[in-house]
Design a protein around this motif. Structure first.
Motif, PDB file in Angstrom:
ATOM      1  N   VAL A  67      15.240 -12.944   7.165  1.00 46.69           N
ATOM      2  CA  VAL A  67      16.083 -14.084   6.819  1.00 46.69           C
ATOM      3  C   VAL A  67      15.380 -14.862   5.715  1.00 46.69           C
ATOM      4  O   VAL A  67      14.271 -15.337   5.896  1.00 46.69           O
ATOM      5  CB  VAL A  67      16.339 -15.003   8.037  1.00 46.69           C
ATOM      6  CG1 VAL A  67      17.107 -16.241   7.612  1.00 46.69           C
ATOM      7  CG2 VAL A  67      17.100 -14.258   9.115  1.00 46.69           C
ATOM      8  N   GLN A  68      16.039 -14.941   4.557  1.00 41.49           N
ATOM      9  CA  GLN A  68      15.464 -15.687   3.437  1.00 41.49           C
ATOM     10  C   GLN A  68      16.413 -16.736   2.894  1.00 41.49           C
ATOM     11  O   GLN A  68      16.162 -17.324   1.860  1.00 41.49           O
ATOM     12  CB  GLN A  68      15.039 -14.725   2.332  1.00 41.49           C
ATOM     13  CG  GLN A  68      16.188 -13.979   1.675  1.00 41.49           C
ATOM     14  CD  GLN A  68      15.682 -13.022   0.611  1.00 41.49           C
ATOM     15  OE1 GLN A  68      14.665 -12.376   0.794  1.00 41.49           O
ATOM     16  NE2 GLN A  68      16.400 -12.958  -0.483  1.00 41.49           N
ATOM     17  N   THR A  88      20.995 -13.072  -0.304  1.00 37.50           N
ATOM     18  CA  THR A  88      21.179 -11.948  -1.226  1.00 37.50           C
ATOM     19  C   THR A  88      21.088 -12.390  -2.679  1.00 37.50           C
ATOM     20  O   THR A  88      21.703 -11.791  -3.554  1.00 37.50           O
ATOM     21  CB  THR A  88      22.538 -11.257  -0.963  1.00 37.50           C
ATOM     22  OG1 THR A  88      23.561 -12.245  -0.876  1.00 37.50           O
ATOM     23  CG2 THR A  88      22.519 -10.456   0.320  1.00 37.50           C
ATOM     24  N   GLY A  89      20.322 -13.439  -2.934  1.00 32.27           N
ATOM     25  CA  GLY A  89      20.128 -13.896  -4.309  1.00 32.27           C
ATOM     26  C   GLY A  89      20.367 -15.383  -4.450  1.00 32.27           C
ATOM     27  O   GLY A  89      21.326 -15.911  -3.912  1.00 32.27           O
ATOM     28  N   THR A  90      19.501 -16.029  -5.184  1.00 35.09           N
ATOM     29  CA  THR A  90      19.572 -17.475  -5.369  1.00 35.09           C
ATOM     30  C   THR A  90      20.456 -17.827  -6.560  1.00 35.09           C
ATOM     31  O   THR A  90      20.347 -17.230  -7.618  1.00 35.09           O
ATOM     32  CB  THR A  90      18.165 -18.052  -5.613  1.00 35.09           C
ATOM     33  OG1 THR A  90      17.296 -17.617  -4.577  1.00 35.09           O
ATOM     34  CG2 THR A  90      18.186 -19.562  -5.641  1.00 35.09           C
ATOM     35  N   LEU A 157       6.512 -24.583  -0.988  1.00 33.51           N
ATOM     36  CA  LEU A 157       7.664 -23.735  -1.316  1.00 33.51           C
ATOM     37  C   LEU A 157       7.342 -22.706  -2.393  1.00 33.51           C
ATOM     38  O   LEU A 157       7.951 -21.638  -2.418  1.00 33.51           O
ATOM     39  CB  LEU A 157       8.848 -24.601  -1.737  1.00 33.51           C
ATOM     40  CG  LEU A 157       9.465 -25.428  -0.611  1.00 33.51           C
ATOM     41  CD1 LEU A 157      10.523 -26.371  -1.157  1.00 33.51           C
ATOM     42  CD2 LEU A 157      10.067 -24.534   0.458  1.00 33.51           C
ATOM     43  N   LEU A 158       6.408 -22.976  -3.277  1.00 32.15           N
ATOM     44  CA  LEU A 158       6.033 -22.007  -4.308  1.00 32.15           C
ATOM     45  C   LEU A 158       5.425 -20.761  -3.667  1.00 32.15           C
ATOM     46  O   LEU A 158       5.821 -19.641  -3.980  1.00 32.15           O
ATOM     47  CB  LEU A 158       5.069 -22.628  -5.309  1.00 32.15           C
ATOM     48  CG  LEU A 158       4.608 -21.707  -6.445  1.00 32.15           C
ATOM     49  CD1 LEU A 158       5.795 -21.207  -7.265  1.00 32.15           C
ATOM     50  CD2 LEU A 158       3.616 -22.430  -7.341  1.00 32.15           C
ATOM     51  N   MET A 164       9.190 -14.477  -0.289  1.00 30.50           N
ATOM     52  CA  MET A 164      10.622 -14.261  -0.058  1.00 30.50           C
ATOM     53  C   MET A 164      11.318 -13.589  -1.241  1.00 30.50           C
ATOM     54  O   MET A 164      12.483 -13.234  -1.132  1.00 30.50           O
ATOM     55  CB  MET A 164      11.313 -15.598   0.222  1.00 30.50           C
ATOM     56  CG  MET A 164      10.860 -16.265   1.480  1.00 30.50           C
ATOM     57  SD  MET A 164      11.424 -15.316   2.906  1.00 30.50           S
ATOM     58  CE  MET A 164      11.135 -16.470   4.185  1.00 30.50           C
ATOM     59  N   ASN A 165      10.656 -13.505  -2.388  1.00 32.89           N
ATOM     60  CA  ASN A 165      11.262 -12.940  -3.598  1.00 32.89           C
ATOM     61  C   ASN A 165      12.478 -13.725  -4.072  1.00 32.89           C
ATOM     62  O   ASN A 165      13.458 -13.159  -4.550  1.00 32.89           O
ATOM     63  CB  ASN A 165      11.630 -11.464  -3.405  1.00 32.89           C
ATOM     64  CG  ASN A 165      10.410 -10.596  -3.267  1.00 32.89           C
ATOM     65  OD1 ASN A 165       9.414 -10.798  -3.960  1.00 32.89           O
ATOM     66  ND2 ASN A 165      10.469  -9.646  -2.346  1.00 32.89           N
TER      67      ASN A 165
END
Length: 185
Positions: A67-68, A88-90, A157-158, A164-165
């Motif tokens: 879970v990301q 599935t992508g930011t 968070l960095l 988490m990619n």
């Protein structure tokens, strides 16, 4: 039955729903539910140009969970920026029309569903001040299991973003001066 609340207290039980930061700090609230449509409403008065307003997502990397998902609302050069990842992508949306760092209260709505993510400032209905995007990838829900963190975060968070990619990295910089009221639906 209803309550008459004294000044500074609101809601059905006269609870304190306002919080202020005058130095480094953060406030933790319960996690968000995975819903078809959801909304977070905030009234903020930032006293600085940059910083994290809200973060909800993982607190640590756990390869077993996969879970990301996360949501991050921040201020960059005085303008609000929303980052959201359904796993599935930011994607990110920014409002470059209304500068929030003018020492006045501003209302922010973040509204998300299976098909859209919207950032609205000061209830503005003009297309120039509405920011809208669609989630990336096939996932349809924001599936977060961490607490909602306001004004800063308990984690780096960095470092987490590298594990988490995430394609866009939320700011880890908390606010040194922020006043906020929040409502989560």
């Amino acid at each position: 039955c209803s309550c008459e609340c004294i000044d500074g207290f609101e809601g059905p039980y006269c609870e304190l729903i306002s919080i202020g930061f005058h130095g480094k700090g953060w406030a933790l609230y319960p996690p968000l539910s995975a819903c078809e449509e959801a909304r977070v409403s905030l009234e903020v008065t930032p006293y600085t140009e940059d910083g994290l307003i809200l973060y909800v997502g993982p607190l640590r990397y756990n390869p077993a969970l996969h879970v990301q998902d996360f949501m991050s609302l921040e201020l960059r050069s005085g303008f609000p920026r929303l980052l959201m990842d359904y796993g599935t992508g930011t994607v990110f949306v920014e409002n470059k029309q209304i500068k929030l760092s003018d020492n006045k209260p501003h209302h922010i709505d973040v509204i998300w569903s299976k098909t859209s993510i919207e950032l609205k400032v000061d209830n503005c209905q003009m297309s120039s001040c509405l920011a809208l995007t669609t989630p990336q990838g096939p996932n349809e829900f924001l599936n977060v299991n961490g607490p909602v963190q306001l004004g800063g975060t308990t984690i780096d968070l960095l470092s987490l973003s590298k594990l988490m990619n995430w394609t866009h990295v939320p700011t880890s910089e908390g606010f040194s001066g922020l006043h906020t009221q929040s409502h989560i639906q």
